[in-house]
Design a protein around this motif. Structure first.
Motif, PDB file in Angstrom:
ATOM      1  N   VAL A 113       0.837  -1.206   0.000  1.00 49.93           N
ATOM      2  CA  VAL A 113       0.000   0.000   0.000  1.00 49.93           C
ATOM      3  C   VAL A 113       0.867   1.249   0.000  1.00 49.93           C
ATOM      4  CG1 VAL A 113      -1.653   1.332   1.369  1.00 49.93           C
ATOM      5  CG2 VAL A 113      -1.974  -1.130   1.073  1.00 49.93           C
ATOM      6  N   VAL A 114       1.892   1.260   0.865  1.00 52.79           N
ATOM      7  CA  VAL A 114       2.782   2.422   0.918  1.00 52.79           C
ATOM      8  C   VAL A 114       3.465   2.626  -0.433  1.00 52.79           C
ATOM      9  CG1 VAL A 114       4.881   3.337   1.976  1.00 52.79           C
ATOM     10  CG2 VAL A 114       3.150   2.279   3.396  1.00 52.79           C
ATOM     11  N   GLY A 115       3.909   1.530  -1.044  1.00 56.46           N
ATOM     12  CA  GLY A 115       4.580   1.647  -2.340  1.00 56.46           C
ATOM     13  C   GLY A 115       3.661   2.178  -3.422  1.00 56.46           C
ATOM     14  N   VAL A 116       2.405   1.709  -3.450  1.00 55.65           N
ATOM     15  CA  VAL A 116       1.464   2.172  -4.474  1.00 55.65           C
ATOM     16  C   VAL A 116       1.146   3.651  -4.289  1.00 55.65           C
ATOM     17  CG1 VAL A 116      -0.922   1.950  -5.282  1.00 55.65           C
ATOM     18  CG2 VAL A 116       0.465  -0.095  -4.905  1.00 55.65           C
ATOM     19  N   VAL A 117       0.894   4.059  -3.031  1.00 53.00           N
ATOM     20  CA  VAL A 117       0.593   5.476  -2.777  1.00 53.00           C
ATOM     21  C   VAL A 117       1.788   6.352  -3.131  1.00 53.00           C
ATOM     22  CG1 VAL A 117       0.048   7.162  -0.973  1.00 53.00           C
ATOM     23  CG2 VAL A 117      -1.133   4.959  -1.017  1.00 53.00           C
ATOM     24  N   ARG A 159       3.538  11.347 -19.580  1.00 51.29           N
ATOM     25  CA  ARG A 159       2.440  12.176 -20.092  1.00 51.29           C
ATOM     26  C   ARG A 159       1.867  11.597 -21.388  1.00 51.29           C
ATOM     27  NH1 ARG A 159       2.429  17.600 -18.000  1.00 51.29           N
ATOM     28  NH2 ARG A 159       1.583  18.381 -19.966  1.00 51.29           N
ATOM     29  N   SER A 160       2.720  11.000 -22.199  1.00 53.61           N
ATOM     30  CA  SER A 160       2.277  10.475 -23.488  1.00 53.61           C
ATOM     31  C   SER A 160       1.740   9.043 -23.394  1.00 53.61           C
ATOM     32  CB  SER A 160       3.428  10.522 -24.498  1.00 53.61           C
ATOM     33  OG  SER A 160       3.905  11.838 -24.658  1.00 53.61           O
ATOM     34  N   TYR A 161       2.424   8.220 -22.592  1.00 49.46           N
ATOM     35  CA  TYR A 161       2.095   6.795 -22.577  1.00 49.46           C
ATOM     36  C   TYR A 161       1.785   6.284 -21.171  1.00 49.46           C
ATOM     37  CZ  TYR A 161       4.480   7.258 -27.063  1.00 49.46           C
ATOM     38  OH  TYR A 161       4.872   7.674 -28.316  1.00 49.46           O
ATOM     39  N   GLY A 162       1.502   7.176 -20.226  1.00 46.98           N
ATOM     40  CA  GLY A 162       1.260   6.750 -18.849  1.00 46.98           C
ATOM     41  C   GLY A 162       0.079   5.812 -18.717  1.00 46.98           C
ATOM     42  N   ALA A 163      -1.013   6.125 -19.435  1.00 44.70           N
ATOM     43  CA  ALA A 163      -2.197   5.273 -19.345  1.00 44.70           C
ATOM     44  C   ALA A 163      -1.899   3.867 -19.872  1.00 44.70           C
ATOM     45  CB  ALA A 163      -3.346   5.902 -20.134  1.00 44.70           C
ATOM     46  N   ALA A 168      -0.667  -1.822 -18.780  1.00 41.52           N
ATOM     47  CA  ALA A 168       0.279  -2.936 -18.920  1.00 41.52           C
ATOM     48  C   ALA A 168       0.724  -3.458 -17.559  1.00 41.52           C
ATOM     49  CB  ALA A 168       1.494  -2.485 -19.737  1.00 41.52           C
ATOM     50  N   LEU A 169       0.924  -2.526 -16.601  1.00 44.79           N
ATOM     51  CA  LEU A 169       1.327  -2.941 -15.250  1.00 44.79           C
ATOM     52  C   LEU A 169       0.234  -3.763 -14.583  1.00 44.79           C
ATOM     53  CD1 LEU A 169       3.342  -2.793 -12.909  1.00 44.79           C
ATOM     54  CD2 LEU A 169       2.271  -0.641 -12.219  1.00 44.79           C
ATOM     55  N   VAL A 170      -1.009  -3.295 -14.670  1.00 40.00           N
ATOM     56  CA  VAL A 170      -2.126  -4.038 -14.081  1.00 40.00           C
ATOM     57  C   VAL A 170      -2.266  -5.409 -14.744  1.00 40.00           C
ATOM     58  CG1 VAL A 170      -4.632  -4.070 -13.790  1.00 40.00           C
ATOM     59  CG2 VAL A 170      -3.349  -1.957 -13.380  1.00 40.00           C
ATOM     60  N   ALA A 171      -2.126  -5.451 -16.069  1.00 45.79           N
ATOM     61  CA  ALA A 171      -2.208  -6.724 -16.775  1.00 45.79           C
ATOM     62  C   ALA A 171      -1.085  -7.665 -16.354  1.00 45.79           C
ATOM     63  CB  ALA A 171      -2.159  -6.485 -18.287  1.00 45.79           C
ATOM     64  N   GLY A 172       0.117  -7.110 -16.138  1.00 40.05           N
ATOM     65  CA  GLY A 172       1.234  -7.944 -15.695  1.00 40.05           C
ATOM     66  C   GLY A 172       0.994  -8.538 -14.318  1.00 40.05           C
ATOM     67  N   ALA A 174      -1.958  -9.041 -12.937  1.00 43.77           N
ATOM     68  CA  ALA A 174      -3.032 -10.031 -13.082  1.00 43.77           C
ATOM     69  C   ALA A 174      -2.495 -11.341 -13.672  1.00 43.77           C
ATOM     70  CB  ALA A 174      -4.141  -9.469 -13.966  1.00 43.77           C
ATOM     71  N   ALA A 175      -1.588 -11.221 -14.654  1.00 45.36           N
ATOM     72  CA  ALA A 175      -1.007 -12.424 -15.248  1.00 45.36           C
ATOM     73  C   ALA A 175      -0.162 -13.189 -14.229  1.00 45.36           C
ATOM     74  CB  ALA A 175      -0.155 -12.049 -16.458  1.00 45.36           C
ATOM     75  N   LEU A 176       0.549 -12.440 -13.368  1.00 45.70           N
ATOM     76  CA  LEU A 176       1.352 -13.095 -12.333  1.00 45.70           C
ATOM     77  C   LEU A 176       0.469 -13.855 -11.358  1.00 45.70           C
ATOM     78  CD1 LEU A 176       4.058 -13.563 -10.899  1.00 45.70           C
ATOM     79  CD2 LEU A 176       3.730 -11.396  -9.717  1.00 45.70           C
ATOM     80  N   LEU A 177      -0.631 -13.215 -10.912  1.00 46.52           N
ATOM     81  CA  LEU A 177      -1.542 -13.886  -9.987  1.00 46.52           C
ATOM     82  C   LEU A 177      -2.193 -15.097 -10.650  1.00 46.52           C
ATOM     83  CD1 LEU A 177      -3.247 -10.776  -8.329  1.00 46.52           C
ATOM     84  CD2 LEU A 177      -1.428 -12.216  -7.395  1.00 46.52           C
ATOM     85  N   TRP A 178      -2.532 -14.968 -11.925  1.00 48.72           N
ATOM     86  CA  TRP A 178      -3.125 -16.095 -12.638  1.00 48.72           C
ATOM     87  C   TRP A 178      -2.141 -17.247 -12.760  1.00 48.72           C
ATOM     88  CZ3 TRP A 178      -1.691 -18.032 -17.531  1.00 48.72           C
ATOM     89  CH2 TRP A 178      -2.543 -19.006 -18.051  1.00 48.72           C
TER      90      TRP A 178
END
Length: 341
Positions: A113-117, A159-163, A168-172, A174-178
């Motif tokens: 949590v601390v790292g994400v914030v 600013r250009s590719y943050g989204a 990609a980070l969330v997908a990674g 999720a793939a790790l948990l899967w």
């Protein structure tokens, strides 16, 4: 949930200990349970018993409430005539396992949590704040320091590719948990075992699970070879299950209990010594239980140490990142002052 499972099993234990027959106890606990799954499965077991099915087959109807190993314990307790004590022991097992899982998750949640914030704050500074501050130095026509240029490039990328990077980070993740539950589970668990801090913690937790299962089954009058087979199914790491199966094979070929576990390297030195003493006095179940207790205490101390260590490490890392941001802003000022002089 683990709490619902433990409560239902403890209620069954209390009613049977109070002299209530098993069918009536099942019906009563099902009727008074506020959890639909618990009520449904206990009612199914009661209906199977009323239809004349054997106890083992009846409890197959409660596969979500009682997984395979736990069903073996209940059936063994019923056959030995000590079902109330076995159910009470099983409820203790559920509660202790849930508490240990909570401590393990708790030790990992805080730094996550601390790292994400902190990551969110740093990204916000890079994307919205730093370019506005550094833009003021562009009018001076002075070349910016390399650190400032690097962070500005990173800011432009975000600013250009943050989204896209976020998705990609969330997908990674999720793939790790899967992969931990899917076809790559064995490889993912192997990677987890090799991690510097998390690997030993996960290995200790797996050893506690196996030892506790062995103690519970042997105490319930389950013969040791079938108990070892069932305990191997509870192991998370394939290597631990393979060692336990190897020890069972040696035991079935006539080796002693402690000698089988020692030759297969299925237990650590402390647990082996307890098992040797327990085998000598006919207390193998108690030896497994004591080994599990000592392992659990050691794991809890290591979890506490891990949680204590993570906090200063996180502070140092975040402090270093903030220092880089401050230097990226301050270095152009220093360069500009030097040029003016």
């Amino acid at each position: 949930s683990a709490a619902d499972r433990a409560l239902a099993v403890r209620q069954l234990s209390g009613m049977i200990d109070g002299g209530v027959p098993l069918p009536s106890a099942l019906s009563s606990v099902a009727a008074n349970s506020g959890v639909p799954v618990v009520a449904q499965e206990l009612s199914a077991v009661n209906a199977a018993l009323a239809a004349g099915e054997p106890l083992a087959a009846a409890f197959e109807k409660a596969s979500r409430l009682l997984p395979h190993v736990e069903r073996q314990v209940v059936v063994a307790g019923a056959e030995s005539g000590d079902l109330a004590r076995v159910l009470s022991r099983l409820a203790d097992y559920f509660e202790s396992r849930d508490a240990l899982r909570g401590k393990l998750i708790g030790a990992l949640v805080y730094p996550a949590v601390v790292g994400v914030v902190a990551l969110g704050v740093i990204v916000a500074l890079l994307v919205f704040v730093m370019p506005q501050i550094v833009a003021a130095f562009a009018q001076t026509k002075q070349q910016l320091p390399w650190l400032t240029r690097t962070l500005l490039s990173l800011s432009g990328f975000l600013r250009s590719y943050g989204a896209i990077a976020g998705v990609a980070l969330v997908a990674g993740v999720a793939a790790l948990l899967w992969s931990l539950r899917g076809p790559l589970r064995v490889r993912a668990l192997g990677v987890l075992q090799r991690l510097p801090l998390l690997g030993p913690l996960a290995q200790s937790a797996d050893e506690v699970r196996v030892l506790t299962t062995l103690a519970m089954l042997v105490e319930s009058a389950v013969p040791l070879p079938p108990a070892m087979t069932a305990a191997a199914r509870t192991a998370r790491f394939p290597q631990n299950a393979q060692r336990l199966d190897a020890a069972r094979g040696l035991l079935e070929r006539g080796s002693g209990v402690a000698a089988s576990f020692s030759e297969a390297q299925a237990l650590d030195g402390m647990s082996l010594e307890l098992l040797r003493q327990g085998e000598a006095v006919g207390g193998v179940a108690a030896a497994f239980g004591k080994a599990a207790q000592l392992k659990r205490q050691s794991l809890e101390r290591r979890l506490q140490w891990f949680a204590t260590l993570v906090e200063p490490v996180m502070i140092l890392v975040l402090g270093g990142v903030v220092l880089l941001l401050v230097l990226a802003v301050m270095l152009p000022i220093v360069t500009l002052n030097s040029a003016i002089r």
